[in-house]
Design an enzyme around this catalytic site. Sequence first.
Site, PDB file in Angstrom:
ATOM      1  N   ALA A  14      31.760  18.244  21.632  1.00 22.82           N
ATOM      2  CA  ALA A  14      31.175  18.432  20.293  1.00 22.82           C
ATOM      3  C   ALA A  14      30.131  19.544  20.247  1.00 22.82           C
ATOM      4  CB  ALA A  14      30.558  17.120  19.814  1.00 22.82           C
ATOM      5  N   PHE A  18      36.446  22.838  18.209  1.00 24.95           N
ATOM      6  CA  PHE A  18      37.068  21.731  17.465  1.00 24.95           C
ATOM      7  C   PHE A  18      36.138  20.518  17.411  1.00 24.95           C
ATOM      8  CE2 PHE A  18      41.493  23.131  19.265  1.00 24.95           C
ATOM      9  CZ  PHE A  18      41.469  24.268  18.470  1.00 24.95           C
ATOM     10  N   ARG A  38      28.153  18.827  27.664  1.00 25.46           N
ATOM     11  CA  ARG A  38      27.125  19.077  28.681  1.00 25.46           C
ATOM     12  C   ARG A  38      25.925  19.814  28.109  1.00 25.46           C
ATOM     13  NH1 ARG A  38      31.110  22.233  32.448  1.00 25.46           N
ATOM     14  NH2 ARG A  38      31.515  22.952  30.324  1.00 25.46           N
ATOM     15  N   SER A 146      47.855  20.487  23.104  1.00 22.36           N
ATOM     16  CA  SER A 146      48.054  21.912  22.794  1.00 22.36           C
ATOM     17  C   SER A 146      49.542  22.216  22.719  1.00 22.36           C
ATOM     18  CB  SER A 146      47.432  22.788  23.885  1.00 22.36           C
ATOM     19  OG  SER A 146      47.771  24.145  23.687  1.00 22.36           O
ATOM     20  N   TYR A 159      47.116  25.300  33.050  1.00 24.74           N
ATOM     21  CA  TYR A 159      46.601  24.835  31.750  1.00 24.74           C
ATOM     22  C   TYR A 159      47.706  24.096  30.996  1.00 24.74           C
ATOM     23  CZ  TYR A 159      44.773  24.756  27.028  1.00 24.74           C
ATOM     24  OH  TYR A 159      44.370  24.332  25.783  1.00 24.74           O
ATOM     25  N   LYS A 163      48.102  20.043  29.660  1.00 28.23           N
ATOM     26  CA  LYS A 163      48.354  19.634  28.274  1.00 28.23           C
ATOM     27  C   LYS A 163      49.685  18.888  28.137  1.00 28.23           C
ATOM     28  CE  LYS A 163      44.494  21.058  26.539  1.00 28.23           C
ATOM     29  NZ  LYS A 163      43.526  20.096  25.974  1.00 28.23           N
ATOM     30  N   PRO A 189      47.215  21.752  18.798  1.00 27.86           N
ATOM     31  CA  PRO A 189      47.074  23.011  18.055  1.00 27.86           C
ATOM     32  C   PRO A 189      47.634  24.219  18.809  1.00 27.86           C
ATOM     33  CG  PRO A 189      44.937  21.887  18.379  1.00 27.86           C
ATOM     34  CD  PRO A 189      45.928  21.314  19.352  1.00 27.86           C
ATOM     35  N   GLU A 195      35.362  29.079  21.071  1.00 25.62           N
ATOM     36  CA  GLU A 195      34.854  29.678  22.319  1.00 25.62           C
ATOM     37  C   GLU A 195      35.871  29.545  23.450  1.00 25.62           C
ATOM     38  OE1 GLU A 195      30.885  28.249  23.213  1.00 25.62           O
ATOM     39  OE2 GLU A 195      30.236  28.614  21.164  1.00 25.62           O
TER      40      GLU A 195
HETATM   41  P1  NDP Z   1      35.465  25.413  22.986  1.00 27.65           P
HETATM   42  O1  NDP Z   1      35.264  26.158  24.259  1.00 27.65           O
HETATM   43  O2  NDP Z   1      34.919  25.980  21.740  1.00 27.65           O
HETATM   44  O3  NDP Z   1      34.914  23.918  23.170  1.00 27.65           O
HETATM   45  C1  NDP Z   1      35.148  23.202  24.349  1.00 27.65           C
HETATM   46  C2  NDP Z   1      34.237  21.995  24.394  1.00 27.65           C
HETATM   47  O4  NDP Z   1      34.528  21.241  25.577  1.00 27.65           O
HETATM   48  C3  NDP Z   1      32.776  22.374  24.451  1.00 27.65           C
HETATM   49  O5  NDP Z   1      32.056  21.533  23.576  1.00 27.65           O
HETATM   50  C4  NDP Z   1      32.380  22.073  25.889  1.00 27.65           C
HETATM   51  O6  NDP Z   1      31.020  21.649  25.923  1.00 27.65           O
HETATM   52  C5  NDP Z   1      33.308  20.898  26.193  1.00 27.65           C
HETATM   53  N1  NDP Z   1      33.478  20.698  27.616  1.00 27.65           N
HETATM   54  C6  NDP Z   1      34.071  21.538  28.505  1.00 27.65           C
HETATM   55  N2  NDP Z   1      33.978  21.034  29.753  1.00 27.65           N
HETATM   56  C7  NDP Z   1      33.326  19.844  29.638  1.00 27.65           C
HETATM   57  C8  NDP Z   1      32.908  18.851  30.577  1.00 27.65           C
HETATM   58  N3  NDP Z   1      33.157  18.982  31.888  1.00 27.65           N
HETATM   59  N4  NDP Z   1      32.258  17.759  30.121  1.00 27.65           N
HETATM   60  C9  NDP Z   1      31.991  17.628  28.798  1.00 27.65           C
HETATM   61  N5  NDP Z   1      32.346  18.533  27.875  1.00 27.65           N
HETATM   62  C10 NDP Z   1      32.999  19.627  28.293  1.00 27.65           C
HETATM   63  O7  NDP Z   1      37.039  25.217  22.864  1.00 27.65           O
HETATM   64  P2  NDP Z   1      37.937  24.448  21.773  1.00 27.65           P
HETATM   65  O8  NDP Z   1      37.115  23.698  20.837  1.00 27.65           O
HETATM   66  O9  NDP Z   1      38.921  25.427  21.270  1.00 27.65           O
HETATM   67  O10 NDP Z   1      38.709  23.453  22.735  1.00 27.65           O
HETATM   68  C11 NDP Z   1      38.698  22.057  22.533  1.00 27.65           C
HETATM   69  C12 NDP Z   1      39.996  21.493  23.057  1.00 27.65           C
HETATM   70  O11 NDP Z   1      41.078  22.049  22.329  1.00 27.65           O
HETATM   71  C13 NDP Z   1      40.276  21.808  24.520  1.00 27.65           C
HETATM   72  O12 NDP Z   1      40.858  20.669  25.112  1.00 27.65           O
HETATM   73  C14 NDP Z   1      41.303  22.931  24.448  1.00 27.65           C
HETATM   74  O13 NDP Z   1      42.108  22.948  25.581  1.00 27.65           O
HETATM   75  C15 NDP Z   1      42.056  22.526  23.220  1.00 27.65           C
HETATM   76  N6  NDP Z   1      42.818  23.553  22.521  1.00 27.65           N
HETATM   77  C16 NDP Z   1      42.233  24.729  22.137  1.00 27.65           C
HETATM   78  C17 NDP Z   1      42.992  25.650  21.421  1.00 27.65           C
HETATM   79  C18 NDP Z   1      42.444  26.957  20.992  1.00 27.65           C
HETATM   80  O14 NDP Z   1      43.242  27.876  20.764  1.00 27.65           O
HETATM   81  N7  NDP Z   1      41.147  27.091  20.814  1.00 27.65           N
HETATM   82  C19 NDP Z   1      44.387  25.361  21.037  1.00 27.65           C
HETATM   83  C20 NDP Z   1      44.877  24.111  21.518  1.00 27.65           C
HETATM   84  C21 NDP Z   1      44.114  23.242  22.197  1.00 27.65           C
HETATM   85  P3  NDP Z   1      29.961  21.985  27.066  1.00 27.65           P
HETATM   86  O15 NDP Z   1      30.339  23.302  27.672  1.00 27.65           O
HETATM   87  O16 NDP Z   1      28.665  21.978  26.344  1.00 27.65           O
HETATM   88  O17 NDP Z   1      30.098  20.836  28.033  1.00 27.65           O
HETATM   89  C1  8X3 Z   2      45.253  26.790  23.570  1.00 29.04           C
HETATM   90  C2  8X3 Z   2      46.354  27.520  22.920  1.00 29.04           C
HETATM   91  O1  8X3 Z   2      48.186  29.221  23.347  1.00 29.04           O
HETATM   92  O2  8X3 Z   2      45.931  29.786  24.052  1.00 29.04           O
HETATM   93  O3  8X3 Z   2      45.688  25.548  23.997  1.00 29.04           O
HETATM   94  O4  8X3 Z   2      47.210  28.159  25.265  1.00 29.04           O
HETATM   95  S1  8X3 Z   2      46.953  28.724  23.959  1.00 29.04           S
END
Ligand code: NDP
Ligand code: 8X3
Length: 258
Positions: A14, A18, A38, A146, A159, A163, A189, A195
Site C-alpha cells: 500500500a 496498485f 516496508r 499478472s 517473474y 505469477k 493486470p 513504480e
Molecule cells: P509498485 O512498485 O508501485 O508497488 C509495489 C508495492 O509492493 C510497494 O508498496 C512495495 O512497498 C510493496 N512491496 C514490495 N516488496 C515488499 C515486501 N518484501 N514486503 C512488503 N511490501 C513489499 O508496483 P505495482 O503497484 O505496480 O505492483 C503491485 C503488484 O502488481 C505486484 O505484485 C506486481 O507484480 C503486480 N503487477 C504490476 C503490474 C504493472 O504493470 N505495474 C501489472 C501486473 C501486475 P515497500 O517497497 O514500501 O515495501
Molecule cells: C507486470 C506486467 O507485462 O510488465 O506484471 O510483466 S508485465
Amino acid sequence: MTSLQGKIALVTGASSGFGLAIARTFAAHGARVIVAARREERLQALRDELAARYGSEACAALGMDVRDRNDVRNAFAQIESTGWGAIDIVVNSAGLAAGLEAIQDGVFDNWDRMIETNLNGLLNVTRFALPGMIERGGGQIVQIGSVAGRDAYPGGNVYSATKAAVAMLTRGMRIDLMKSGVRVSNVAPGLAETEFSVVRFGGDTERAKSPYVGIDALTADDVADAVLWVVTRPAHVNIDELVIMPTAQGSANHVHRR
Ligand code: NDP
Ligand code: 8X3
C-alpha cells in the site's frame, strides 16, 4: 452488491502503485483499511491523509516485510491487539519484478527476491489471515496476479513463473475454501505505469519509462476500480479471475504502440 461500509481490509503493497490506489478507493467506499508495506513513512502519510478525509478510524498503518514470516506473524498479532483483527478482505498487492535478463544470464538475488515476495510473501499473509475469516464464516482474498502469469515474454521467465504460480494457487485455494464462505480472486493486470518498472530496472527511471512509450497504459486507479468491483459482488458470487489490460495490449507479448 456488497457494501464496504465498516469492513476491515488489509492491503499489502500500500505504499505505492496498485496497493496505494486500492487503499484510497476502499476507504472512499467506507472500508477501514490496514495499509502494509516496508516504507513506513509512506504508510504514515497515507494514514494521515485517510484520517483527515474519513476520520481517525479509517486507516491503520502496519510496517511489514511480507517475506519475513515472523514479521508477518507479529504484524497480525499487532492487528489483533489493536482491535483491527476481524479482517474481511485481504488484497495481496505487495510484489515486484527484478531484472529482465534471459534465463541463462539470470541474477540469483533477483530470482530469490521475486519468489520470496510474490509467492512466499503472499502465502505468509494469506496463511495468517485465513483462520479468522474461516472462524467468522466469510472473507475475501484478492491476489494481484499478472498477464505475465498467462503468457511468457522475453526476460520475464522467473517473474512470469511467480505469477503463474499465483494463478494456480488461487485455483487450489478456491477448492480448499469453497465450504468456508471465503472468496478468492486473482486480478491479473497488464501494463500499468506505477513504480513497478523503476523497481524492475533498479531505479533507472529513464529505462523504466520504456514499457509505456506510445501506449495508454493502465493506471493504478484503473486496477483499483477493478478490485473494487471484485469485492463488492454479492456474497454468493466469486470472481475467480479478472484480466485487465490496456486496450492497445493484446497479451503479455502483443502491444500496439503509436
Ligand atoms: P509498485 O512498485 O508501485 O508497488 C509495489 C508495492 O509492493 C510497494 O508498496 C512495495 O512497498 C510493496 N512491496 C514490495 N516488496 C515488499 C515486501 N518484501 N514486503 C512488503 N511490501 C513489499 O508496483 P505495482 O503497484 O505496480 O505492483 C503491485 C503488484 O502488481 C505486484 O505484485 C506486481 O507484480 C503486480 N503487477 C504490476 C503490474 C504493472 O504493470 N505495474 C501489472 C501486473 C501486475 P515497500 O517497497 O514500501 O515495501
Ligand atoms: C507486470 C506486467 O507485462 O510488465 O506484471 O510483466 S508485465
